[in-house]
Design a protein around this motif. Structure first.
Motif, PDB file in Angstrom:
ATOM      1  N   GLU A  28       0.853  -1.185   0.000  1.00  0.00           N
ATOM      2  CA  GLU A  28       0.000   0.000   0.000  1.00  0.00           C
ATOM      3  C   GLU A  28       0.891   1.238   0.000  1.00  0.00           C
ATOM      4  O   GLU A  28       1.852   1.324   0.771  1.00  0.00           O
ATOM      5  CB  GLU A  28      -0.916   0.005   1.218  1.00  0.00           C
ATOM      6  N   VAL A  39      -0.621   1.288 -14.342  1.00  0.00           N
ATOM      7  CA  VAL A  39       0.690   0.990 -13.772  1.00  0.00           C
ATOM      8  C   VAL A  39       1.329  -0.026 -14.701  1.00  0.00           C
ATOM      9  O   VAL A  39       0.741  -1.078 -14.971  1.00  0.00           O
ATOM     10  CB  VAL A  39       0.595   0.429 -12.341  1.00  0.00           C
ATOM     11  N   LYS A  43       6.555  -0.681 -13.018  1.00  0.00           N
ATOM     12  CA  LYS A  43       5.987  -0.007 -11.850  1.00  0.00           C
ATOM     13  C   LYS A  43       5.884   1.508 -12.024  1.00  0.00           C
ATOM     14  O   LYS A  43       5.715   2.238 -11.036  1.00  0.00           O
ATOM     15  CB  LYS A  43       6.771  -0.347 -10.575  1.00  0.00           C
ATOM     16  N   ILE A  45       3.804   4.705 -12.710  1.00  0.00           N
ATOM     17  CA  ILE A  45       2.396   5.015 -12.505  1.00  0.00           C
ATOM     18  C   ILE A  45       2.011   6.166 -13.428  1.00  0.00           C
ATOM     19  O   ILE A  45       2.684   7.195 -13.466  1.00  0.00           O
ATOM     20  CB  ILE A  45       2.114   5.401 -11.043  1.00  0.00           C
ATOM     21  N   SER A 237      -6.661  -0.830 -11.852  1.00  0.00           N
ATOM     22  CA  SER A 237      -5.851  -1.098 -13.036  1.00  0.00           C
ATOM     23  C   SER A 237      -5.288  -2.504 -12.939  1.00  0.00           C
ATOM     24  O   SER A 237      -4.864  -2.944 -11.857  1.00  0.00           O
ATOM     25  CB  SER A 237      -4.704  -0.080 -13.140  1.00  0.00           C
ATOM     26  N   THR A 242      -1.410  -8.591 -11.633  1.00  0.00           N
ATOM     27  CA  THR A 242      -1.333  -7.646 -10.521  1.00  0.00           C
ATOM     28  C   THR A 242      -2.468  -6.648 -10.642  1.00  0.00           C
ATOM     29  O   THR A 242      -2.628  -5.990 -11.670  1.00  0.00           O
ATOM     30  CB  THR A 242       0.014  -6.905 -10.517  1.00  0.00           C
ATOM     31  N   TYR A 244      -4.239  -3.234  -9.162  1.00  0.00           N
ATOM     32  CA  TYR A 244      -4.034  -2.016  -8.381  1.00  0.00           C
ATOM     33  C   TYR A 244      -5.395  -1.372  -8.129  1.00  0.00           C
ATOM     34  O   TYR A 244      -6.204  -1.231  -9.045  1.00  0.00           O
ATOM     35  CB  TYR A 244      -3.135  -1.041  -9.130  1.00  0.00           C
ATOM     36  N   TYR A 246      -7.187   2.054  -6.319  1.00  0.00           N
ATOM     37  CA  TYR A 246      -6.977   3.403  -5.786  1.00  0.00           C
ATOM     38  C   TYR A 246      -8.248   3.883  -5.098  1.00  0.00           C
ATOM     39  O   TYR A 246      -9.340   3.775  -5.654  1.00  0.00           O
ATOM     40  CB  TYR A 246      -6.593   4.350  -6.921  1.00  0.00           C
ATOM     41  N   LEU A 251      -2.759   3.749  -2.936  1.00  0.00           N
ATOM     42  CA  LEU A 251      -2.763   2.807  -4.043  1.00  0.00           C
ATOM     43  C   LEU A 251      -2.382   1.440  -3.492  1.00  0.00           C
ATOM     44  O   LEU A 251      -1.263   1.246  -3.006  1.00  0.00           O
ATOM     45  CB  LEU A 251      -1.769   3.248  -5.124  1.00  0.00           C
ATOM     46  N   LYS A 252      -3.320   0.511  -3.545  1.00  0.00           N
ATOM     47  CA  LYS A 252      -3.101  -0.828  -3.014  1.00  0.00           C
ATOM     48  C   LYS A 252      -2.785  -1.798  -4.154  1.00  0.00           C
ATOM     49  O   LYS A 252      -3.386  -1.717  -5.224  1.00  0.00           O
ATOM     50  CB  LYS A 252      -4.335  -1.312  -2.244  1.00  0.00           C
ATOM     51  N   GLN A 253      -1.865  -2.696  -3.893  1.00  0.00           N
ATOM     52  CA  GLN A 253      -1.463  -3.698  -4.888  1.00  0.00           C
ATOM     53  C   GLN A 253      -1.843  -5.083  -4.378  1.00  0.00           C
ATOM     54  O   GLN A 253      -1.556  -5.451  -3.241  1.00  0.00           O
ATOM     55  CB  GLN A 253       0.038  -3.617  -5.130  1.00  0.00           C
TER      56      GLN A 253
END
Length: 259
Positions: A28, A39, A43, A45, A237, A242, A244, A246, A251-253
């Motif tokens: 996060e 993203v 990585k 953004i 996204s 992966t 993402y 928001y 921004l959480k992954q």
């Protein structure tokens, strides 16, 4: 191709009966933007703030703005070497390279025949997928040579969102999720059961319905819920597997387990 009735039964059953896809929390990050665009695999953004487009990585942040064109309606960074920004109020698209320098400007007002565009997305080579609001058709448009390479049949429902890669385009309408190939031929049609936006990566699809996300794996029509913690989803996204998310503050992954 499945009939509408069989597809409806299959999809309705799939949402209820399929085991959810597991989403494992990874990280996060504090993040502030109006719109999360993407993203990428490195990585970086891509996002917008106050009609300025940004690309941010671990070492630097670069930006592009065009005050004359005003509001950025949509941005697409599927191809980081040919990023496209669309300014609907001026019916104009800007193509940027990976340093956010302008490669090409497309003023659809000056094209013959005139195109009243409502959505654009990345195509192959020097093409864009675009949705012509007047004809209600999806087009594959070569902007360097001013040639429309392909057109779909007219779409008979309102378009909510549009995503693409080099070979396919996905139109989310208020009635269906439609998939088109590069020749403008519709190759799949799934009933929209309340979805409002989508994203794509490697031909896998993420759909949003209220505060829930669903997954459609490449070459299938099965809609599978994603098992996520209770969190606010403003934007999302997908990059490979992966995800993402928001929420206007962070921004959480998450890593998706799709197999």
């Amino acid at each position: 191709m499945k009939t509408y009735f069989l597809s409806f039964l299959f999809i309705s059953f799939s949402i209820v009966a399929q085991n959810p896809i597991e989403a494992t929390f990874v990280s996060e990050t504090i993040f502030k933007a109006e719109t999360l665009v993407a993203v990428d695999n490195f990585k970086s953004i891509y996002y917008t703030n106050n009609d300025v487009f940004y690309k941010k990585n671990d070492t630097k942040t670069i930006s592009y703005n065009n005050l004359q064109l005003g509001t950025i309606t949509t941005a697409n960074a599927f191809n980081s070497l040919k990023i496209n920004l669309f300014y609907k109020d001026f019916n104009t698209a800007i193509i940027l390279d990976n340093r956010l320098a302008v490669i090409f400007k497309i003023d659809f007002n000056n094209i013959q025949p005139y195109k009243n565009v409502s959505y654009i997305s990345t195509g192959n080579d020097n093409t864009l997928w675009l949705f012509n609001q007047d004809t209600q058709q999806l087009e594959v448009y070569d902007y360097k040579n001013n040639i429309t390479q392909a057109k779909s049949l007219p779409v008979k429902s309102n378009v909510l969102d549009m995503k693409s890669n080099y070979n396919y385009c996905w139109l989310l309408t208020d009635r269906y999720l439609l998939t088109y190939n590069y020749f403008g031929t519709m190759i799949s049609k799934i009933e929209n059961q309340g979805f409002t936006s989508l994203d794509e990566s490697d031909e896998n699809i993420i759909l949003r319905k209220e505060n829930t996300l669903f997954y459609i794996k490449k070459n299938t029509e099965t809609i599978i819920p994603i098992d996520l913690p209770n969190l606010l989803i403003n934007q999302f996204s997908l990059t490979n597997e992966t995800l993402y998310i928001y929420n206007s503050e962070t921004l959480k992954q998450f890593q998706l387990k799709t197999n």
